[in-house]
Design a protein around this motif. Structure first.
Motif, PDB file in Angstrom:
ATOM      1  N   MET A 403      43.935  39.629 -28.687  1.00  0.00           N
ATOM      2  CA  MET A 403      44.652  39.556 -27.193  1.00  0.00           C
ATOM      3  C   MET A 403      45.784  40.610 -27.012  1.00  0.00           C
ATOM      4  N   ASN A 404      45.757  41.086 -25.901  1.00  0.00           N
ATOM      5  CA  ASN A 404      46.803  42.102 -25.231  1.00  0.00           C
ATOM      6  C   ASN A 404      47.760  41.612 -24.675  1.00  0.00           C
ATOM      7  N   PRO A 405      48.696  40.829 -25.147  1.00  0.00           N
ATOM      8  CA  PRO A 405      49.775  40.372 -24.424  1.00  0.00           C
ATOM      9  C   PRO A 405      51.156  41.317 -24.112  1.00  0.00           C
ATOM     10  N   THR A 443      45.976  42.605 -30.440  1.00  0.00           N
ATOM     11  CA  THR A 443      45.506  43.854 -30.233  1.00  0.00           C
ATOM     12  C   THR A 443      46.009  44.906 -29.516  1.00  0.00           C
ATOM     13  N   GLU A 444      47.067  44.439 -28.563  1.00  0.00           N
ATOM     14  CA  GLU A 444      48.069  45.537 -28.137  1.00  0.00           C
ATOM     15  C   GLU A 444      49.430  44.469 -27.562  1.00  0.00           C
ATOM     16  N   ILE A 445      50.556  45.145 -27.723  1.00  0.00           N
ATOM     17  CA  ILE A 445      51.600  44.679 -27.184  1.00  0.00           C
ATOM     18  C   ILE A 445      52.768  45.840 -27.494  1.00  0.00           C
ATOM     19  N   VAL A 505      53.537  53.900 -12.138  1.00  0.00           N
ATOM     20  CA  VAL A 505      54.151  53.189 -13.495  1.00  0.00           C
ATOM     21  C   VAL A 505      53.829  54.030 -14.659  1.00  0.00           C
ATOM     22  N   ARG A 506      53.580  55.385 -14.541  1.00  0.00           N
ATOM     23  CA  ARG A 506      53.250  56.189 -15.681  1.00  0.00           C
ATOM     24  C   ARG A 506      54.016  57.464 -15.365  1.00  0.00           C
ATOM     25  N   ALA A 507      55.359  57.273 -15.756  1.00  0.00           N
ATOM     26  CA  ALA A 507      56.372  58.498 -15.607  1.00  0.00           C
ATOM     27  C   ALA A 507      55.834  59.753 -16.410  1.00  0.00           C
TER      28      ALA A 507
END
Ligand code: ADA
Length: 543
Positions: A403-405, A443-445, A505-507
């Motif tokens: 899970m990528n929360p 799997t991501e956070i 959203v990607r400075a």
């Protein structure tokens, strides 16, 4: 004895503009291999075709290996196409007739224009170039085509060896373990499939990454592979290595550097892995594509467990219904499983990062990809990383629920920094909603932080805020057995959309959720995690 010839070095180069208009008669420029041509002037940021060329002394049957390239490529030998390479980052092996002994022209025409498999909305930059090393070897006749070694029973060092030899005839063969112990066997109709106990075996683990070497001598050929004896399995919520529960802790990592793109030199990869290992981590999710052989060799030797996956990002309904897309995913899953088969560091194979797994029709695709990998590797753990959380309808189809929360970042109300407090309860709530009979792996956070942006208010984008969120994640992961581990998003900042719509959203055009910046300078979070892991280790040794 085969002799490998490394083809890295200075190659001829020609930028062929947007469309590939054929191999030029003459080349006026030069570039190294490996390299990404879209990071050198005057080609910075172009989308078009770069043609690399060199001459090679070779002849007869030959095996050409390329560690990875992108976005797509076509390979020519004496101006004849010998391979189309549609899969970015995929290691390629080409067996072909190189013709008469002598000097031959090898051309690799690379195209970095986006396509269905690598869309421009992916949150990582699509570099054009030859990402890794290239070598060629002459093959004897007949040659050993492939050797696959898997652990059948780690408790007694039993392995299975599957091998094949070109020509499909019977051949006597000798298996040599670690350059000492020899066993006589037979290839029948070109095939070998046997199980045996490795003499003086030692298990592979992150603490003791023991490796063995198998050499097969048959007909006029001799080929060696390195392998490790170990077994990954699951028991309820836990991942087990060699029968014992193991917590996976580490990072997602992109093969990316601002000056070298995806053609990261081996020294940088080794330096990254040393940092990760020294911090006390044991796990890397190779997001979001097949990994380079030399990266896996290092992980084998250093004892770092790896999640490897097919390349895909945010797959939605149109692709999930496209036969072309699914066939390409199946082919990627197949190729990557064979390519990394012998690497003991591979703990989990995955596919289709953040596909729409809340749709019932996705189940069929997930099943197909699962079965594709399982039909080749009977033992590896299989998963995918989901962002459908409680709505996911495919969690029962995989061995590990990934899970990528992003609590503390995406799913908060952006009203105050108090959302750090929500990290722990959010993860508990998610965990409670997932199947209890299989491991839950984060799997991501993570969250964005700009290196050097420190501020007493600890607002979002500060190093302080990121450190706080990630410490909560560490606290949760080690609070008990409900979570099998985490791959923090991510190790180092990496170049992303640049001038696409996502730039808002990607400075800087980077995904800034690294605990290091893109040049590997540490942010506060890196130091906080280092301290956390050291304290934990001290506590565990005193218990
Ligand atoms: C997703 C995705 C990552 C990255 C991340 C983010 O989870 O899988 O590749 O884009 O979000 O930073 O938002």
């Amino acid at each position: 004895m085969r002799q490998k010839m490394l083809l890295d070095g200075v190659w001829d180069f020609h930028y062929s503009s947007e469309e590939f208009i054929g191999i030029p008669e003459s080349f006026t420029e030069s570039l190294p291999v490996p390299s990404c041509y879209d990071l050198v002037e005057p080609y910075c940021g172009v989308r078009g075709c770069g043609v690399y060329r060199r001459f090679v002394e070779c002849g007869g049957m030959a095996r050409l290996c390329i560690e990875g390239l992108g976005i797509t490529a076509r390979i020519y030998w004496d101006r004849r196409i010998i391979k189309e390479c549609p899969y970015t980052y995929m290691p390629e092996e080409i067996i072909f007739d190189a013709g008469d002994e002598g000097c031959h022209e090898l051309v690799i025409a690379v195209d970095n224009r986006h396509n269905e498999q690598f869309r421009p909305n992916f949150d990582f930059y699509g570099y054009g170039g030859i990402y890794g090393s290239i070598f060629i070897e002459r093959l004897p006749n007949p040659w050993i085509e492939q050797i696959l070694v898997s652990t059948e029973d780690y408790t007694c060092g039993k392995i299975r060896i599957q091998a094949s030899i070109a020509g499909k005839n019977d051949h006597e063969a000798v298996l040599i373990f670690d350059q000492k112990e020899a066993v006589n066997v037979c290839f029948e109709k070109g095939g070998l499939d046997i199980q045996l106990n490795v003499p003086n075996y030692r298990l592979w683990s992150p603490e003791e990454p023991n490796l063995h070497e198998l050499t097969i001598k048959a007909a006029n050929d001799q080929r060696s592979v390195v392998f490790g004896i170990r077994a990954f399995s699951t028991h309820g919520r836990q991942i087990l290595l060699n029968g014992k529960p193991i917590k996976l802790f580490g990072y997602n990592r992109h093969e990316s550097h601002p000056e070298m793109g995806a053609a990261t030199p081996l020294q940088l990869i080794a330096a990254d892995l040393r940092m990760i290992k020294a911090q006390g981590c044991n796990f890397i999710r190779g997001s979001h594509y097949p990994q380079r052989r030399s990266f896996l060799d290092l992980c084998d030797r250093m004892g770092i467990m790896v999640w490897e996956e097919t390349m895909s990002w945010g797959t939605r309904a149109p692709e999930l219904h496209s036969k072309e897309f699914i066939d390409a995913q199946i082919e990627q899953a197949r190729k990557l499983t064979y390519a990394s088969f012998n690497h003991p560091c591979i703990a989990i194979r995955g596919f289709m990062n953040e596909n729409d797994s809340s749709l019932p029709e996705t189940r069929k695709v997930v099943k197909t990809l699962y079965e594709t990998i399982r039909s080749i590797d009977k033992h590896c753990l299989i998963s995918f990383a989901s962002n459908r959380y409680e709505q996911d309808v495919c969690t029962d189809l995989v061995d590990v629920v990934g899970m990528n929360p992003y609590p503390g970042w995406y799913d908060s109300s952006f009203d105050s920094i108090s959302t750090v407090d929500k990290v722990f309860p959010r993860l508990q709530k998610l965990s409670a909603a997932l199947p209890q009979d299989r491991p839950f792996l984060i799997t991501e956070i993570g969250c964005e932080a700009l290196l050097g942006f420190r501020d007493r208010l600890q607002a979002r984008w500060t190093e302080e805020y990121q450190a706080k969120v990630l410490l909560e994640v560490c606290r949760y992961v080690f609070s008990g057995d409900e979570c099998a581990g985490v791959a923090i998003w991510h190790f180092a900042d990496c170049r992303s959309f640049v001038n696409g719509p996502g730039i808002y959203v990607r400075a800087r055009g980077f995904n800034n959720k690294g605990v290091l910046d893109e040049y590997r300078h540490p942010k506060l979070a890196w130091n906080a995690i280092t301290d956390f892991l050291q304290n934990l280790k001290q506590k565990q040794t005193h218990e």
